[in-house]
Design a protein around this motif. Structure first.
Motif: not given
Length: 165
Positions: A113-123
């Protein structure tokens, strides 16, 4: 050779049907090495960048020792320093999670929630830790290198052209 674990490289991960993300192979190896051979990942939120962060247990210890050093320096210089508050800021938001041999892990809901992440991330490996971004947020971050922003933008455009899969 130094004992410091340094993360570099980058990769995307789309959440699986259970909502798990996959830690990229090389980062997974580094985290395991930094965590004494355990599949233990430390996750938090970057206080300035609006992304999540990940690292192994050795960096968690580094953060603790860094605060102790800042406390010693402040005491020696006779200036105020709230070590407890600094430890809260640096260590109090860290969530330790396990990942399986395939690198799958759950990102804590508060961190998502804090980072606004839903279904995809970028490392994005940036040294002692790696950043975990909502791709759209990274593209909109003018402080990130253009090469990385453009890579992520192209990936998002391709994903949209393929129907968001």
């Amino acid at each position: 050779m130094s004992d410091v674990i340094l993360y570099s490289g980058n990769a995307f991960s789309v959440a699986d049907g259970k909502g798990r993300f996959v830690l990229p192979l090389e980062m997974r190896r580094q985290v395991k090495l930094a965590s004494g051979g355990e599949n233990r990942l430390c996750l938090s939120v970057h206080m300035d960048n609006g992304c999540a962060t990940g690292f192994g247990l050795s960096h968690k210890l580094f953060l603790f020792e860094e605060v102790n050093e800042l406390e010693r320096e402040a005491r020696a210089a006779n200036r105020p320093f709230n070590g407890d508050l600094e430890r809260e800021n640096r260590l109090g938001t860290i969530e330790d999670v396990n990942f399986d041999e395939g690198g799958r892990f759950f990102l804590h809901p508060d961190i998502k929630e804090e980072a606004g992440i839903t279904d995809v991330v970028f490392f994005y490996g940036v040294g002692r830790y790696f950043q975990i971004w909502k791709p759209e947020a990274l593209v909109e971050s003018p402080d990130r290198p253009a090469l990385i922003r453009n890579k992520v933008r192209r990936w998002l455009e391709q994903r949209a052209a393929e129907g968001g899969k």
